[in-house]
Motif scaffolding. Structure first.
Motif, mmCIF file in Angstrom:
data_model
loop_
_atom_site.group_PDB
_atom_site.id
_atom_site.type_symbol
_atom_site.label_atom_id
_atom_site.label_comp_id
_atom_site.label_asym_id
_atom_site.label_seq_id
_atom_site.Cartn_x
_atom_site.Cartn_y
_atom_site.Cartn_z
ATOM 1 N N ILE A 170 -9.682 -11.048 -8.441
ATOM 2 C CA ILE A 170 -9.369 -10.532 -7.112
ATOM 3 C C ILE A 170 -10.642 -10.472 -6.274
ATOM 4 C CG2 ILE A 170 -7.308 -9.282 -7.859
ATOM 5 C CD1 ILE A 170 -8.958 -6.708 -7.869
ATOM 6 N N SER A 171 -10.525 -10.872 -5.037
ATOM 7 C CA SER A 171 -11.663 -10.930 -4.118
ATOM 8 C C SER A 171 -11.819 -9.595 -3.394
ATOM 9 C CB SER A 171 -11.432 -12.036 -3.094
ATOM 10 O OG SER A 171 -10.334 -11.681 -2.244
ATOM 11 N N PRO A 172 -12.965 -9.361 -2.751
ATOM 12 C CA PRO A 172 -13.116 -8.148 -1.930
ATOM 13 C C PRO A 172 -12.042 -8.052 -0.844
ATOM 14 C CG PRO A 172 -15.250 -9.157 -2.324
ATOM 15 C CD PRO A 172 -14.233 -10.116 -2.848
ATOM 16 N N THR A 173 -11.648 -9.196 -0.278
ATOM 17 C CA THR A 173 -10.588 -9.187 0.744
ATOM 18 C C THR A 173 -9.268 -8.738 0.151
ATOM 19 O OG1 THR A 173 -11.668 -10.979 1.960
ATOM 20 C CG2 THR A 173 -9.326 -10.609 2.394
ATOM 21 N N PHE A 174 -8.944 -9.230 -1.040
ATOM 22 C CA PHE A 174 -7.709 -8.812 -1.712
ATOM 23 C C PHE A 174 -7.732 -7.310 -1.957
ATOM 24 C CE2 PHE A 174 -5.082 -7.800 -5.337
ATOM 25 C CZ PHE A 174 -3.966 -8.596 -5.194
ATOM 26 N N ILE A 175 -8.842 -6.792 -2.444
ATOM 27 C CA ILE A 175 -8.958 -5.361 -2.730
ATOM 28 C C ILE A 175 -8.752 -4.540 -1.464
ATOM 29 C CG2 ILE A 175 -10.539 -3.536 -3.517
ATOM 30 C CD1 ILE A 175 -11.832 -5.694 -5.323
ATOM 31 N N GLN A 176 -9.328 -5.005 -0.360
ATOM 32 C CA GLN A 176 -9.178 -4.301 0.912
ATOM 33 C C GLN A 176 -7.723 -4.306 1.362
ATOM 34 O OE1 GLN A 176 -11.188 -2.472 2.696
ATOM 35 N NE2 GLN A 176 -9.753 -2.176 4.389
ATOM 36 N N GLN A 177 -7.068 -5.443 1.240
ATOM 37 C CA GLN A 177 -5.668 -5.543 1.664
ATOM 38 C C GLN A 177 -4.736 -4.722 0.774
ATOM 39 O OE1 GLN A 177 -5.118 -9.808 1.607
ATOM 40 N NE2 GLN A 177 -5.911 -10.066 3.694
ATOM 41 N N ALA A 178 -5.140 -4.492 -0.479
ATOM 42 C CA ALA A 178 -4.318 -3.735 -1.436
ATOM 43 C C ALA A 178 -4.814 -2.304 -1.602
ATOM 44 C CB ALA A 178 -4.296 -4.454 -2.784
ATOM 45 N N GLN A 179 -5.515 -1.773 -0.595
ATOM 46 C CA GLN A 179 -6.139 -0.462 -0.751
ATOM 47 C C GLN A 179 -5.123 0.657 -0.985
ATOM 48 O OE1 GLN A 179 -8.287 0.714 2.771
ATOM 49 N NE2 GLN A 179 -6.821 -0.253 4.149
ATOM 50 N N ALA A 180 -3.875 0.457 -0.575
ATOM 51 C CA ALA A 180 -2.852 1.469 -0.820
ATOM 52 C C ALA A 180 -2.590 1.663 -2.311
ATOM 53 C CB ALA A 180 -1.551 1.074 -0.122
ATOM 54 N N PHE A 181 -3.007 0.700 -3.136
ATOM 55 C CA PHE A 181 -2.771 0.771 -4.580
ATOM 56 C C PHE A 181 -3.985 1.282 -5.343
ATOM 57 C CE2 PHE A 181 0.040 -2.400 -2.753
ATOM 58 C CZ PHE A 181 1.278 -1.941 -3.201
ATOM 59 N N ARG A 182 -4.996 1.746 -4.608
ATOM 60 C CA ARG A 182 -6.153 2.452 -5.173
ATOM 61 C C ARG A 182 -6.945 1.621 -6.188
ATOM 62 N NH1 ARG A 182 -2.359 7.282 -6.514
ATOM 63 N NH2 ARG A 182 -2.256 5.965 -8.316
ATOM 64 N N LEU A 183 -7.090 0.336 -5.916
ATOM 65 C CA LEU A 183 -7.981 -0.477 -6.743
ATOM 66 C C LEU A 183 -9.423 -0.076 -6.440
ATOM 67 C CD1 LEU A 183 -6.318 -3.978 -6.300
ATOM 68 C CD2 LEU A 183 -6.072 -2.415 -8.228
ATOM 69 N N ALA A 184 -10.255 -0.040 -7.469
ATOM 70 C CA ALA A 184 -11.647 0.346 -7.274
ATOM 71 C C ALA A 184 -12.341 -0.681 -6.385
ATOM 72 C CB ALA A 184 -12.362 0.455 -8.615
#
Length: 223
Positions: free
Chosen positions: A30-44
């Protein structure tokens, strides 16, 4: 009675838990962009990106009976201050929800699972509240499988830390089983239920036709 006392009254099966079943291990970069877009799921957070696992499990035998499970195993390997965690998880029975939350601090939510299989292809439909999503999985035709044991995996990856209702839980599951390569994975209509992993890079993933899993008691501390 307080909520915690009411929850405790529902706990009938204390660890260690011994579970058996089959599963799919989906490995993603997962890329930093993916993590940002999925922030509702509380990925580190991560400035570089990293590998996470999505686990889709069918427990055929457990202390609380058979149930299904979909979860994210978040491995923030580039941060020495964080252990692995389970930020999002759905299960198919209420008793699994209650036991998982109280005994290990796992944020389980109740969903409906439906399975359809045709030869090497399997579709799992997960319904949460009024939303439905699907995962399409295709196994290889090869019957070749490999033995795997948690003793072969770095201990740091198996140490899980959860925060739940003012407490911290830490535990290290142990497992053994056989795995075979998975041919493909497709996601459909994830909506707000789950991150859209079709936007992440699928790495080599696996089907686990049989496994034995042990969940030990958690070390529980106040925050």
């Amino acid at each position: 009675m307080t909520a915690s006392i009411l929850e405790y009254a529902k706990i009938e099966h204390f660890p260690p838990w011994h579970l058996h079943g089959d599963a799919f291990i989906l490995n993603y970069w997962i890329s930093p962009t993916f993590i940002q877009q999925a922030q509702a799921f509380r990925l580190a957070p991560s400035s570089l990106g990293r590998v996470v696992q999505v686990l889709l499990i069918r427990y055929h035998d457990s202390p609380v009976g058979p149930y299904d499970e979909l979860l994210i195993m978040d491995h923030p390997l580039f941060s020495k201050k964080r252990l692995s965690s389970i930020p999002k998880i759905y299960v198919s029975t209420e008793t699994s929800v209650v036991h998982g939350q109280y005994l290990w601090g796992i944020p389980k939510e109740l969903a409906q699972f439906e399975w359809q299989q045709h030869q090497q292809e399997l579709v799992c439909t997960i319904q949460f509240q009024q939303q439905k999503m699907q995962i399409h999985l295709k196994k290889t035709r090869s019957t070749r499988s490999f033995y795997i044991n948690s003793h072969h995996i770095p201990a740091s990856m198996l140490q899980i830390r959860q925060a739940w209702q003012g407490k911290r839980y830490q535990f290290s599951p142990q497992f053994r089983g056989r795995i075979s390569k998975l041919a493909s994975v497709q996601w459909e209509n994830t909506q707000a239920i789950f991150p859209d992993f079709s936007q992440a890079r699928l790495l080599q993933s696996f089907y686990v036709p049989t496994f034995n899993l042990v969940f030990p008691p958690a070390t529980i501390k106040d925050k």
